[in-house]
Design an enzyme around this catalytic site. Structure first.
Site, PDB file in Angstrom:
ATOM      1  N   ARG A 236       0.855  -1.178   0.000  1.00 37.92           N
ATOM      2  CA  ARG A 236       0.000   0.000   0.000  1.00 37.92           C
ATOM      3  C   ARG A 236       0.892   1.229   0.000  1.00 37.92           C
ATOM      4  O   ARG A 236       1.948   1.241   0.644  1.00 37.92           O
ATOM      5  CB  ARG A 236      -0.893   0.042   1.251  1.00 37.92           C
ATOM      6  CG  ARG A 236      -2.052  -0.963   1.242  1.00 37.92           C
ATOM      7  CD  ARG A 236      -3.099  -0.605   0.200  1.00 37.92           C
ATOM      8  NE  ARG A 236      -4.255  -1.489   0.186  1.00 37.92           N
ATOM      9  CZ  ARG A 236      -4.382  -2.578  -0.562  1.00 37.92           C
ATOM     10  NH1 ARG A 236      -3.394  -2.960  -1.346  1.00 37.92           N
ATOM     11  NH2 ARG A 236      -5.490  -3.288  -0.537  1.00 37.92           N
ATOM     12  N   GLU A 265      -4.696   7.489  -4.586  1.00 39.48           N
ATOM     13  CA  GLU A 265      -4.962   6.843  -5.884  1.00 39.48           C
ATOM     14  C   GLU A 265      -6.330   7.242  -6.404  1.00 39.48           C
ATOM     15  O   GLU A 265      -7.261   7.346  -5.600  1.00 39.48           O
ATOM     16  CB  GLU A 265      -4.898   5.314  -5.727  1.00 39.48           C
ATOM     17  CG  GLU A 265      -3.500   4.842  -5.348  1.00 39.48           C
ATOM     18  CD  GLU A 265      -3.402   3.343  -5.049  1.00 39.48           C
ATOM     19  OE1 GLU A 265      -4.444   2.658  -5.068  1.00 39.48           O
ATOM     20  OE2 GLU A 265      -2.296   2.875  -4.792  1.00 39.48           O
ATOM     21  N   HIS A 284      -1.758   0.343  -9.417  1.00 39.88           N
ATOM     22  CA  HIS A 284      -2.344  -0.579  -8.425  1.00 39.88           C
ATOM     23  C   HIS A 284      -3.059  -1.738  -9.146  1.00 39.88           C
ATOM     24  O   HIS A 284      -4.274  -1.914  -9.012  1.00 39.88           O
ATOM     25  CB  HIS A 284      -3.327   0.153  -7.493  1.00 39.88           C
ATOM     26  CG  HIS A 284      -3.613  -0.632  -6.232  1.00 39.88           C
ATOM     27  ND1 HIS A 284      -4.003  -0.043  -5.052  1.00 39.88           N
ATOM     28  CD2 HIS A 284      -3.556  -1.967  -5.977  1.00 39.88           C
ATOM     29  CE1 HIS A 284      -4.182  -0.985  -4.130  1.00 39.88           C
ATOM     30  NE2 HIS A 284      -3.923  -2.154  -4.677  1.00 39.88           N
TER      31      HIS A 284
HETATM   32  C1  DGY Z   1      -5.792  -6.273  -2.723  1.00 41.20           C
HETATM   33  O1  DGY Z   1      -6.461  -7.291  -2.939  1.00 41.20           O
HETATM   34  O2  DGY Z   1      -5.630  -5.819  -1.595  1.00 41.20           O
HETATM   35  C2  DGY Z   1      -5.246  -5.583  -3.923  1.00 41.20           C
HETATM   36  O3  DGY Z   1      -4.221  -4.719  -3.591  1.00 41.20           O
HETATM   37  C3  DGY Z   1      -6.339  -4.822  -4.624  1.00 41.20           C
HETATM   38  O4  DGY Z   1      -6.698  -3.754  -3.809  1.00 41.20           O
END
Ligand code: DGY
Length: 327
Positions: A236, A265, A284
């Protein structure tokens, strides 16, 4: 028919399946409660299925009938679990199905940064390949180097497996707890964060976003890394200090980096990080392949349907939710 909201990433096949039982209203793009039709849908919705909706107290105030939010993701930092639990709203996620897909994406980022693939692609396409290539264009090897994986959950383990078996790499890891099976299977060495940062050629961040992981990689951590280190963030954006990453890259404190995630984002197109040549970015998309979108959507639908039927969803996060909600 009970109303449900499908939000951003829910595969079309799964939406069609849900439409047989529920009144599904689909919001394809990021929305929030300032959109009147989204606000109206919230008033009636018993369930929400989708990706990256910020479920806050403010949103829950507008959703009096809501019983479940089924995230189409493994991460659930978008959900205020405490308030959802207080209000008996179930929260679910989709662990497991995306593990190999995200691990593949991380290896892709490692190879792309090491071998400078996007940069050299542009070099060829722009017609700059005119003479025998010089050292300045060469990348670095991945094989037989040392990877340091921060966060040895299932995705961290899938990365370790690929690095060890596929690229003959030495694996270091830092995690809340030791993983003896990983040490045995991939000859991985458990170490503290500082030792990992000092020794690794590739530093891979793969931890969930939690209060204790927020900005865990900042100025001090980048300064500990080798000048030849490559940093990868597949977790993240908020787990790192973006300004510190910018400084580390511009001042050549580390060699290169690749990130799939940003603090905000979608990222602002004027973000200073986007100007850097020694950084590769992705939108992402680590978990998002055609196959995996379907697998995640199916699992999220299973969670949603179970919750709305009064059963315990297979991937319930707030297990402490009162028994009266789940039979
Ligand atoms: C997750 O599954 O956490 C991926 O990063 C998509 O947000």
């Amino acid at each position: 028919m009970e109303k449900i909201i499908a939000y951003t990433r829910v595969s079309e096949a799964v939406r069609r399946k849900l439409q047989q039982t529920y009144d599904v209203e689909y919001f394809q793009n990021y929305e929030y409660i300032d959109n009147p039709s989204f606000r109206k849908a919230l008033q009636e919705a018993k369930g929400i299925i989708g990706l990256e909706l910020n479920v806050t107290k403010e949103l829950l105030d507008l959703a009096p009938n809501l019983q479940i939010v089924s995230n189409v993701s493994v991460g659930y930092d978008n959900l205020d679990i405490e308030v959802m639990t207080e209000r008996n709203v179930m929260a679910t996620n989709t662990p497991g199905v995306l593990t190999d897909t995200v691990a593949d994406a991380v290896l892709g980022m490692m190879l792309a940064t090491a071998r400078r693939i996007p940069e050299l692609d542009q070099f060829v396409k722009k017609g700059e390949w005119k003479e025998y290539l010089q050292l300045e264009h060469f990348g670095t090897d991945l094989h037989h180097k040392t990877v340091g994986i921060i966060g040895m959950g299932s995705i961290g383990q899938a990365i370790a497996k690929r690095c060890y078996f596929g690229f003959d790499m030495d694996v270091l890891y830092y995690n809340r707890s030791r993983k003896k099976a990983v040490e045995k299977d991939y000859n991985a060495t458990f170490c503290n964060l500082q030792d990992l940062l000092v020794q690794a050629d590739f530093v891979v961040l793969m931890v969930p976003l939690l209060p204790e992981t927020e900005r865990m990689i900042g100025e001090k951590e980048f300064k500990l890394m080798k000048e030849t280190a490559i940093f990868i963030n597949g977790s993240r954006g908020k787990n790192i200090d973006e300004k510190a990453l910018y400084n580390a890259l511009i001042n050549k404190e580390i060699l290169r980096a690749a990130i799939d995630v940003f603090e905000t984002e979608p990222v602002n197109p004027n973000h200073p990080l986007l100007k850097l040549e020694n950084l590769i970015t992705l939108p992402h998309i680590g978990a998002a392949t055609k196959e995996n979108e379907l697998a995640m959507s199916l699992l999220a639908a299973e969670n949603l349907i179970a919750g709305l039927n009064g059963d315990t969803p297979p991937n319930l996060i707030n297990k402490e939710i009162v028994r009266s909600v789940i039979q």
